[in-house]
Design a protein around this motif. Structure first.
Motif, PDB file in Angstrom:
ATOM      1  N   ASP A   5      21.144  46.208  40.428  1.00 32.28           N
ATOM      2  CA  ASP A   5      20.244  47.299  40.796  1.00 32.28           C
ATOM      3  C   ASP A   5      19.778  47.182  42.242  1.00 32.28           C
ATOM      4  N   GLN A   6      19.645  45.978  42.745  1.00 30.31           N
ATOM      5  CA  GLN A   6      19.289  45.790  44.161  1.00 30.31           C
ATOM      6  C   GLN A   6      20.429  46.294  45.050  1.00 30.31           C
ATOM      7  N   ARG A   7      21.663  45.978  44.688  1.00 33.33           N
ATOM      8  CA  ARG A   7      22.809  46.457  45.469  1.00 33.33           C
ATOM      9  C   ARG A   7      22.907  47.977  45.405  1.00 33.33           C
ATOM     10  N   ARG A   8      22.689  48.532  44.217  1.00 32.60           N
ATOM     11  CA  ARG A   8      22.752  49.980  44.049  1.00 32.60           C
ATOM     12  C   ARG A   8      21.658  50.652  44.881  1.00 32.60           C
ATOM     13  N   ALA A   9      20.446  50.109  44.866  1.00 37.29           N
ATOM     14  CA  ALA A   9      19.337  50.688  45.630  1.00 37.29           C
ATOM     15  C   ALA A   9      19.630  50.676  47.126  1.00 37.29           C
ATOM     16  N   ALA A  10      20.295  49.636  47.605  1.00 37.88           N
ATOM     17  CA  ALA A  10      20.621  49.553  49.031  1.00 37.88           C
ATOM     18  C   ALA A  10      21.545  50.692  49.463  1.00 37.88           C
ATOM     19  N   LEU A  11      22.274  51.269  48.505  1.00 37.13           N
ATOM     20  CA  LEU A  11      23.168  52.394  48.803  1.00 37.13           C
ATOM     21  C   LEU A  11      22.554  53.745  48.418  1.00 37.13           C
ATOM     22  N   GLY A  12      21.313  53.706  47.940  1.00 38.55           N
ATOM     23  CA  GLY A  12      20.667  54.944  47.523  1.00 38.55           C
ATOM     24  C   GLY A  12      21.042  55.379  46.120  1.00 38.55           C
ATOM     25  N   LEU A  13      21.615  54.479  45.330  1.00 41.63           N
ATOM     26  CA  LEU A  13      22.005  54.795  43.951  1.00 41.63           C
ATOM     27  C   LEU A  13      20.863  54.467  42.999  1.00 41.63           C
ATOM     28  N   ARG A  14      20.779  55.205  41.915  1.00 39.45           N
ATOM     29  CA  ARG A  14      19.757  54.936  40.907  1.00 39.45           C
ATOM     30  C   ARG A  14      20.098  53.653  40.141  1.00 39.45           C
ATOM     31  N   PRO A  15      19.125  53.076  39.437  1.00 39.87           N
ATOM     32  CA  PRO A  15      19.394  51.871  38.636  1.00 39.87           C
ATOM     33  C   PRO A  15      20.529  52.115  37.642  1.00 39.87           C
ATOM     34  N   LEU A  16      21.244  51.069  37.326  1.00 39.07           N
ATOM     35  CA  LEU A  16      22.407  51.181  36.452  1.00 39.07           C
ATOM     36  C   LEU A  16      22.061  51.804  35.101  1.00 39.07           C
ATOM     37  N   ALA A  17      20.965  51.395  34.496  1.00 38.79           N
ATOM     38  CA  ALA A  17      20.590  51.949  33.187  1.00 38.79           C
ATOM     39  C   ALA A  17      20.366  53.462  33.278  1.00 38.79           C
ATOM     40  N   ASP A  18      19.745  53.921  34.352  1.00 39.39           N
ATOM     41  CA  ASP A  18      19.528  55.356  34.538  1.00 39.39           C
ATOM     42  C   ASP A  18      20.854  56.088  34.719  1.00 39.39           C
TER      43      ASP A  18
END
Length: 56
Positions: A35-48
């Protein structure tokens, strides 16, 4: 894509259905920090993300 090369994915964007029909991510490298990696790209958390795709 990493999964086609037999490697874990980095961001968890590739999903599959488990035997019960639920969507799950293919193996992820360092899943504790995905989720930290996803947030760095502007992506929502994996579960969402999985929940949104499941609703389609």
């Amino acid at each position: 894509m990493a999964i086609h090369a037999g490697q874990p994915q980095i961001y968890g964007t590739q999903l599959r259905r488990d035997p019960g029909g639920r969507l799950t991510a293919y193996p992820i490298a360092s899943p504790d920090t995905v989720d930290q990696r996803r947030a760095a790209l502007g992506l929502r958390p994996l579960a969402d993300y999985i929940a949104a795709v499941q609703q389609r």
